[in-house]
Scaffold this motif. Sequence first.
Motif, mmCIF file in Angstrom:
data_model
loop_
_atom_site.group_PDB
_atom_site.id
_atom_site.type_symbol
_atom_site.label_atom_id
_atom_site.label_comp_id
_atom_site.label_asym_id
_atom_site.label_seq_id
_atom_site.Cartn_x
_atom_site.Cartn_y
_atom_site.Cartn_z
ATOM 1 N N VAL A 166 0.786 -1.059 -0.021
ATOM 2 C CA VAL A 166 -0.037 -0.136 0.136
ATOM 3 C C VAL A 166 0.890 1.172 -0.043
ATOM 4 O O VAL A 166 0.434 2.262 0.080
ATOM 5 C CB VAL A 166 -0.858 0.089 1.065
ATOM 6 C CG1 VAL A 166 -1.895 -1.314 1.326
ATOM 7 C CG2 VAL A 166 -0.301 -0.026 2.505
ATOM 8 N N ARG B 11 -0.143 4.280 -2.223
ATOM 9 C CA ARG B 11 -1.210 5.303 -1.740
ATOM 10 C C ARG B 11 -1.098 5.621 -0.342
ATOM 11 O O ARG B 11 -1.007 6.693 -0.015
ATOM 12 C CB ARG B 11 -2.361 4.273 -1.852
ATOM 13 C CG ARG B 11 -3.933 5.164 -1.888
ATOM 14 C CD ARG B 11 -4.333 5.408 -0.595
ATOM 15 N NE ARG B 11 -4.667 4.385 0.271
ATOM 16 C CZ ARG B 11 -5.026 4.733 1.274
ATOM 17 N NH1 ARG B 11 -5.049 5.680 2.081
ATOM 18 N NH2 ARG B 11 -5.297 3.389 2.303
ATOM 19 N N ASP B 12 -1.108 4.603 0.681
ATOM 20 C CA ASP B 12 -1.239 4.945 2.141
ATOM 21 C C ASP B 12 0.155 5.598 2.422
ATOM 22 O O ASP B 12 0.363 6.317 3.299
ATOM 23 C CB ASP B 12 -1.304 3.467 2.719
ATOM 24 C CG ASP B 12 -2.089 3.666 4.077
ATOM 25 O OD1 ASP B 12 -2.121 5.104 4.477
ATOM 26 O OD2 ASP B 12 -2.247 2.711 5.027
ATOM 27 N N GLN C 64 0.657 9.266 0.386
ATOM 28 C CA GLN C 64 -0.259 10.078 0.805
ATOM 29 C C GLN C 64 -0.110 11.171 1.979
ATOM 30 O O GLN C 64 -0.620 12.384 1.732
ATOM 31 C CB GLN C 64 -1.512 9.355 1.174
ATOM 32 C CG GLN C 64 -2.707 10.178 1.684
ATOM 33 C CD GLN C 64 -3.964 9.207 2.234
ATOM 34 O OE1 GLN C 64 -4.404 8.110 1.345
ATOM 35 N NE2 GLN C 64 -5.087 9.427 3.072
ATOM 36 N N LYS D 78 6.382 7.925 -9.248
ATOM 37 C CA LYS D 78 5.481 7.343 -8.583
ATOM 38 C C LYS D 78 5.326 5.774 -9.743
ATOM 39 O O LYS D 78 5.284 4.662 -9.132
ATOM 40 C CB LYS D 78 4.178 7.701 -8.447
ATOM 41 C CG LYS D 78 4.004 8.644 -7.380
ATOM 42 C CD LYS D 78 2.640 9.382 -7.399
ATOM 43 C CE LYS D 78 2.568 10.440 -6.444
ATOM 44 N NZ LYS D 78 1.522 11.798 -6.724
ATOM 45 N N GLU E 4 -1.701 -1.395 -3.972
ATOM 46 C CA GLU E 4 -2.682 -0.205 -3.771
ATOM 47 C C GLU E 4 -2.009 0.913 -4.380
ATOM 48 O O GLU E 4 -0.990 1.594 -3.957
ATOM 49 C CB GLU E 4 -3.043 0.104 -2.563
ATOM 50 C CG GLU E 4 -4.208 0.933 -2.345
ATOM 51 C CD GLU E 4 -5.015 0.930 -1.072
ATOM 52 O OE1 GLU E 4 -5.705 -0.168 -0.670
ATOM 53 O OE2 GLU E 4 -4.938 1.726 -0.359
ATOM 54 N N THR F 172 -3.156 4.142 -6.096
ATOM 55 C CA THR F 172 -3.402 5.445 -5.822
ATOM 56 C C THR F 172 -4.719 5.447 -5.365
ATOM 57 O O THR F 172 -5.353 4.655 -4.970
ATOM 58 C CB THR F 172 -3.118 6.157 -6.976
ATOM 59 O OG1 THR F 172 -3.278 7.589 -6.716
ATOM 60 C CG2 THR F 172 -4.184 5.918 -7.980
ATOM 61 N N SER F 173 -5.215 6.801 -5.143
ATOM 62 C CA SER F 173 -6.328 7.032 -4.424
ATOM 63 C C SER F 173 -7.278 8.037 -5.380
ATOM 64 O O SER F 173 -6.677 8.890 -5.732
ATOM 65 C CB SER F 173 -6.493 7.812 -3.277
ATOM 66 O OG SER F 173 -7.691 8.282 -2.950
ATOM 67 N N LEU G 41 -1.594 13.025 -4.269
ATOM 68 C CA LEU G 41 -2.191 11.880 -5.065
ATOM 69 C C LEU G 41 -3.050 12.283 -6.023
ATOM 70 O O LEU G 41 -3.979 11.740 -6.812
ATOM 71 C CB LEU G 41 -2.906 10.820 -4.291
ATOM 72 C CG LEU G 41 -2.058 9.977 -3.068
ATOM 73 C CD1 LEU G 41 -2.728 8.878 -2.603
ATOM 74 C CD2 LEU G 41 -0.715 9.278 -3.703
ATOM 75 N N ALA H 150 -3.790 10.619 -9.728
ATOM 76 C CA ALA H 150 -4.209 9.398 -9.968
ATOM 77 C C ALA H 150 -4.361 8.602 -11.448
ATOM 78 O O ALA H 150 -3.795 7.711 -11.595
ATOM 79 C CB ALA H 150 -5.401 9.088 -9.236
ATOM 80 N N VAL I 287 -7.261 0.438 -6.245
ATOM 81 C CA VAL I 287 -7.081 1.954 -5.916
ATOM 82 C C VAL I 287 -8.245 2.351 -4.777
ATOM 83 O O VAL I 287 -9.238 1.572 -4.563
ATOM 84 C CB VAL I 287 -7.626 2.699 -7.066
ATOM 85 C CG1 VAL I 287 -6.439 2.595 -8.108
ATOM 86 C CG2 VAL I 287 -9.240 2.567 -7.699
ATOM 87 N N LEU I 288 -7.663 3.300 -4.069
ATOM 88 C CA LEU I 288 -8.750 3.676 -2.972
ATOM 89 C C LEU I 288 -9.775 4.618 -3.636
ATOM 90 O O LEU I 288 -9.669 5.480 -4.451
ATOM 91 C CB LEU I 288 -8.287 4.380 -1.849
ATOM 92 C CG LEU I 288 -8.948 4.608 -0.730
ATOM 93 C CD1 LEU I 288 -8.255 4.616 0.585
ATOM 94 C CD2 LEU I 288 -9.890 6.056 -0.707
#
Lengths: 313, 313
Positions: A15, A18-19, A22, A33, A49, A51-52, A62, A65, A82-83
């Motif tokens: 993650v 993203r996580d 972020q 990225k 994971e 991106t968001s 982010l 995306a 993705v989130l």
Amino acid sequence: MTEANTQARVAINDVAPRDGLQIESRFVPTQEKIRLIDALSRTGLAKIEATSFTSPKAIPSLRDAEEVMRGIERVSGVDYVVLVPNEKGAERALACGVDEINLVLSASDSHGRANLRMTAEQSLERFANILEITKGSGVFVNASISTAFGCPFEGEVPFKRVLSITEKLLALGVQGISLCDTTGMANPRQVADLCRETLSRWPWLPVTIHLHNTRGMGLANALVAWQNGITRFDASLGGLGGCPYAPGATGNVCSEDLVHMFEQMGVGTGVDLDRLIAAAELLPAMIGHDVPGQVVKAGTSDRRYPLPETANG
Amino acid sequence: MTEANTQARVAINDVAPRDGLQIESRFVPTQEKIRLIDALSRTGLAKIEATSFTSPKAIPSLRDAEEVMRGIERVSGVDYVVLVPNEKGAERALACGVDEINLVLSASDSHGRANLRMTAEQSLERFANILEITKGSGVFVNASISTAFGCPFEGEVPFKRVLSITEKLLALGVQGISLCDTTGMANPRQVADLCRETLSRWPWLPVTIHLHNTRGMGLANALVAWQNGITRFDASLGGLGGCPYAPGATGNVCSEDLVHMFEQMGVGTGVDLDRLIAAAELLPAMIGHDVPGQVVKAGTSDRRYPLPETANG
């Protein structure tokens, strides 16, 4: 080990893109990225994971995306997650051909209000709309339950509440859930109990555990989750991803440390640890600071040292 | 938890004053050492490894062993342990009225030669002489088996060798043993297997486990040792005590992180965690650098935060 439920293979979802990214204050350029995700894609990870699809105003780090999802090489066998926070995010994600959408709600309403501006009930209503959009797309929909092991504002989150949220998510059509120790409050006894209880109610359900190492218990909690039947783990390259409430504290469980532990135990992860460590070595230059991962500093347990010429007690 | 052998209480031996300060480049003044040990004495720890009666030339940082032992307040209920490398050290330790003597040998001969200038057999011969000296003194004699889970030079150390060394130590009259993961190579499966095997052969034997967090597995290994019947743990305040072979890597398992995990799980340690954290807060000023402990940075899992005024996703 003395445990009955242990499995010989586990699957890791990284993650970090993203996580992890972020909460970084520095904007990591889109090409960097993409380079990071492409490096992760060639390690044998089950999922990334990436991106968001949130508002660029809410999470400027982010804001790229679409460019990220279109720029990466999609390696066969890797699921790109993705989130997605809302209906618009779902539409953007589908347009990019993602493999999996991850929804997030908080088991604690005070945390949900602070972090998502929504109570759990409000999140569930929104998820119903999102699932209308994803219906028939073939995209897997997972939901992450934040603060499943405790809330930094409220404290204890009763198991009953987490189980009831899981039940409601499944009734909506969510296909998998993640039990998230968002701020690293979980202890091994709690992890064992909630994992066992969840899997005994829904033995067919893909349950992921998302752990933080905020108080040093990350790998102990992962171990005990595995002992109690969990085979899916979120983790973050380099241990990237801090906790905004505990400055100086470490964040997510580190992917390469988790893979190293399992591989040393003879539990297969499918991950090429050398490649994963090489990817982790990209991070400090990319984000401008050191990361908490240990194996990248110490080397694997298999590392051998030359005998010193002389040595003292 | 699903395990049968777990106990509701564990005992912690803090080794920071010896194992931690031993490798610090800065000499910690005697009065500071005494202040540290006195602070630890009031936390409820079962044991404190206070110093080493070794040659001042070999380990200059602990050249004040007598002054430290005579300067500290001996709190009832706490056992004061010292490391003893040879006959002279044993005499010096007895003259100071220590409660316990800790002998060290290495399961790996290449590590033993590099670190102690002795093979395991040579160490055992010396221990026989030391036990002649301690006989009748009432002082408890423990032996620590270094590299019990692997050697940084040789790699694998067979269980059979560790078990055979334990057998020889007991035949000599040693009263307790410590299984030491000297350079943080152990994984949970290995820890489970060796602890279970050792306790099944000698169920009456006080077996301590000494773990390092070099590759992030410290608390996971502690957990699995406890699941397999171990109730005695070495740990080091602040996680002090690095590994000379892995610069930048963390060292010993951190006492306050270990106590925090067990207490959160409902396993009693007898330790007042707030006092232990207060003692850990003394360290950075004392030694001139940050320490790897996590709980001291993040606070305990019970810590509550005020709700933020506004927050974004």
